[in-house]
Design an enzyme around this catalytic site. Sequence first.
Site, PDB file in Angstrom:
ATOM      1  N   GLY A  11       2.769   1.008  -7.887  1.00 40.53           N
ATOM      2  CA  GLY A  11       2.628   0.617  -6.492  1.00 40.53           C
ATOM      3  C   GLY A  11       1.185   0.412  -6.063  1.00 40.53           C
ATOM      4  N   HIS A  12       1.026  -0.053  -4.830  1.00 42.21           N
ATOM      5  CA  HIS A  12      -0.307  -0.377  -4.328  1.00 42.21           C
ATOM      6  C   HIS A  12      -1.172   0.880  -4.161  1.00 42.21           C
ATOM      7  CE1 HIS A  12       1.453  -0.391   0.060  1.00 42.21           C
ATOM      8  NE2 HIS A  12       1.573   0.773  -0.527  1.00 42.21           N
ATOM      9  N   ASN A  13      -2.456   0.711  -4.458  1.00 35.28           N
ATOM     10  CA  ASN A  13      -3.471   1.758  -4.324  1.00 35.28           C
ATOM     11  C   ASN A  13      -3.301   2.920  -5.305  1.00 35.28           C
ATOM     12  OD1 ASN A  13      -2.920   0.986  -1.018  1.00 35.28           O
ATOM     13  ND2 ASN A  13      -4.917   0.589  -1.940  1.00 35.28           N
TER      14      ASN A  13
END
Length: 328
Positions: free
Chosen positions: A223-225
Amino acid sequence: MTLRLAFIVEALGGELYGDANLQIDGLASLESAQPAQLSFLSHPKYQHLLSASNAGCVIVSPQFRALAVARGTCIVTDQPYLYYAKVTQLWRKTLTAPTVPLIHSSAVIDPQAQVHSSARIGPLCVVEAGAVVGAHTVLKSRVTLGERCVVGERCLIHAGVVIGADGFGFAPNAGTWEKIEQLGAVRIGNDVEIGANTCIDRGALQDTVIEDGVKLDNLIQIGHNVHIGQHTAMAGCAGVAGSATIGARCTVGGGAIVLGHLTLADGVHISAASVVTRSIHKPGHYTGMFPLDDNAAWEKNAASLKHLASLRERIRALEAQLKPHNSN
C-alpha cells in the site's frame, strides 16, 4: 549445455570427492536427479533420500560427508543450499542467451523517463514520464513503471508488475467518496526482485520506499507510504496496508497481512496466513492464526473464544474473593 564438475568447484569452491571430469547437464531434486545431474541435501530430514538418489553429484554439508562419499561423487560445503543457489547463477550465466535488443520494440517509454543504457525493458512495458530505471535492471514483459517512480540498479521486475499506481485513498463526503490525489511516488533500491503481478502503490504525500535487497514474491500488495527495510523477503499473496513500516531482514509468510500504520522491528518473522494487528518492536518469530480443525470442533472453539473476556473477569473476581482466605 554441460558444465564439468571441476569447473563448478573452481568457480564456487567446496571440497570435491569423486569424478572431477563428470559433465553435468542439469540440476534436479534428490528424488528425480539422473546420473548427469547435480542435486543437493540442505536439511537433515531428507537424508534418507541421499543413498537412493541417482544424481551424478550431490552437494552436502560436512556432517553428511561420509554418507555422501559412500554413495558416490559429492561436493562438501558449509552451506549446501547457498552453494546450490550459486550453482543456479553460474548455470544461468553460462547459458547462451539469444541476442535481443535491450529495449523491446513494443515497449512504451516516455521521452522524459531515464533508462540506463545497460537496462533491459521487455515487451509491452510502459515507463512513464520522470521514471528512472537503473543500470543492469531488467523489466520483464508488461511491467508498468508509473511517473516519477525510481527503480535502482540490478533489479529484476517480473511480468505484470505495477509500480506507482494510485494508493487507495478516499475521503467520505455525505455518503460518497472524494478521491485523495496520490502525490508521492515509489523509490526502489538496488538488487531488488519483485514477483509477477505484484502491485506497489505510490505514496499519498511522501514516497513508498522499498530498500536495497528486498525480495517480493508474486501477487503481493504494497500500500501507499509503506516502507520496507533492506533484505526483507515476503512470500506470495502477502499484503501490507498503507503507511506500515517493516524493518530490515524481516520475513513475511505467504498470505500474511500487515495492517496499516504499524511498525515491525528489524528481524521480525511473520508466519504464513497471520494477520499482524499491532506493532512489533522486538525481533522474533510471530504467528497469529486460528488452527485448522474439523469444522464442527472449529465452530465450538470459535464460539468459546467469544466468552474469553467474560471468563477472564469472572476468574479475576474469584481470585479477589479467595485472596483474603489465602492470606490467612
